[in-house]
Scaffold this active site. Structure first.
Site, PDB file in Angstrom:
ATOM      1  N   ASP A 199       0.570  -1.598  -0.134  1.00 18.42           N
ATOM      2  CA  ASP A 199       0.053   0.264   0.639  1.00 18.42           C
ATOM      3  C   ASP A 199       1.274   1.100   0.003  1.00 18.42           C
ATOM      4  O   ASP A 199       0.648   2.525  -0.817  1.00 18.42           O
ATOM      5  CB  ASP A 199      -1.034  -0.119   1.578  1.00 18.42           C
ATOM      6  CG  ASP A 199      -2.088  -1.113   1.271  1.00 18.42           C
ATOM      7  OD1 ASP A 199      -2.425  -1.814  -0.176  1.00 18.42           O
ATOM      8  OD2 ASP A 199      -2.702  -1.240   2.155  1.00 18.42           O
ATOM      9  N   GLU A 226      -2.918  -2.275  -9.157  1.00 10.79           N
ATOM     10  CA  GLU A 226      -1.722  -2.003  -8.590  1.00 10.79           C
ATOM     11  C   GLU A 226      -1.578  -0.664 -10.328  1.00 10.79           C
ATOM     12  O   GLU A 226      -0.676  -0.661 -10.750  1.00 10.79           O
ATOM     13  CB  GLU A 226      -0.228  -2.635  -9.697  1.00 10.79           C
ATOM     14  CG  GLU A 226      -0.278  -3.348 -10.056  1.00 10.79           C
ATOM     15  CD  GLU A 226      -0.860  -4.964  -9.518  1.00 10.79           C
ATOM     16  OE1 GLU A 226      -1.007  -5.852 -10.251  1.00 10.79           O
ATOM     17  OE2 GLU A 226      -1.593  -4.650  -9.418  1.00 10.79           O
TER      18      GLU A 226
END
Length: 320
Positions: A199, A226
């Site tokens: 993250d 992503e």
């Protein structure tokens, strides 16, 4: 309260101002209608005490002008030595809220001001609640359009902005570009460093992209997982390629360690770039499809690079 006192007779004006100040109010005085209108926006009174009979502009004209120029309601009390019903009616019709007969009785003045003070308090409370509600709505709007993790535009808002830009640039015949980028071997990053670090990696990449593309006509958003998307207005293929190179260099400069990557020991990205001069009828999905084909090509070219969309990529994809 902040009281704007408007009266052309100096003695009456000074005597009433003294009484008002003794009752604890802040007083600003004006000796004519034009002076009162000039003072009003800066002073922002809670109450206006307004004489009717004045040169240049009478009280009726001043009241009407205040209501015309300043839509936020502020009580206006007229002052006059006349008590004829038609004058009182005219005062109310011109925007006044109450009427005081000169010379003003001290007890009546105190009572009227007490009532006006209650109104001022309620108005201030209402203004505060309105401001609070506006802040809450602004925050809700931000939450609805922002990706919770990376704080860039979420997919829904990116789609909306892309659709708007297709329409605008199509109407003006100006090229635009879309870059779709993917963090290379991000699954390996998560598997080896953990999802919390994963993250943080995405947050850092998003911050880098926001810094790179902060000008008008540039949009950064999270496409999903992503993947990030960059929309570039007024961008031809040459400019889009320069931007893709900037992204590559900026991400490498972050030097986010990725020892398990198969292309580098730091985090890298692959990018698919598409540039077209839209007709205005294209959909966001069509842009994404072309950018995705180019991204597919970049990955198959070794990653940590970008590829520009070409129509032949569609056929190559089918053959594979």
């Amino acid at each position: 309260m902040k009281i704007l006192l408007v009266d052309d007779v100096q003695m009456e004006r000074m005597q009433l101002a003294i009484r008002l100040k003794q009752l604890g109010h802040v007083v600003e005085m004006a000796e004519s209608g034009p002076d009162a209108l000039a003072l009003y926006p800066e002073f922002q009174p809670d109450l206006v005490l307004l004489d009717i009979t004045m040169p240049e502009m009478d009280g009726f004209e001043v009241s009407s002008k205040i209501r015309e120029l300043y839509p936020e309601w502020i009580p206006i009390i007229f002052l006059s030595g006349h008590d004829a019903p038609e004058i009182i009616a005219n005062a109310i019709e011109s925007g006044g809220d109450d009427y005081l007969i000169k010379p003003v009785d001290k007890l009546v003045l105190r009572a009227k001001l007490t009532a006006m003070q209650r109104i001022a308090f309620m108005r201030n409370q209402l203004n505060k609640k309105t401001a609070d509600l506006a802040r809450v709505n602004q925050e809700l709007e931000k939450l609805a359009s922002e990706d919770g993790l990376t704080k860039v535009n979420n997919r829904r808002n990116v789609d909306k902005k892309l659709k708007e830009m297709i329409s605008v640039y199509g109407r003006h015949g100006v090229p635009m570009s879309v870059i779709l980028l993917d963090v290379d071997f991000f699954k390996l990053y998560n598997d080896n460093y953990g999802h919390i670090e994963g993250d943080q990696c995405l947050i850092q990449i998003a911050a880098t992209l926001k810094e790179l593309f902060a000008r008008n006509g540039e949009v950064v958003g999270r496409y999903g997982g992503e993947e990030f998307v960059i929309i570039l207005g007024h961008s031809d293929a040459y400019q889009a390629e320069l931007h893709a190179q900037r992204v590559k260099e900026a991400i490498l400069a972050q030097a986010i360690s990725h020892e398990h990557s198969k292309v580098a020991n730091v985090v890298t990205v692959s990018q698919g770039v598409v540039t077209i001069q839209p007709s205005g009828r294209e959909t966001p999905d069509q842009f994404y499809h072309m950018a995705d084909r180019a991204l597919y090509q970049a990955k198959h070219s070794g990653r940590n690079c970008y590829a520009l969309y070409e129509p032949s990529m569609e056929q190559q994809d089918i053959q594979e």
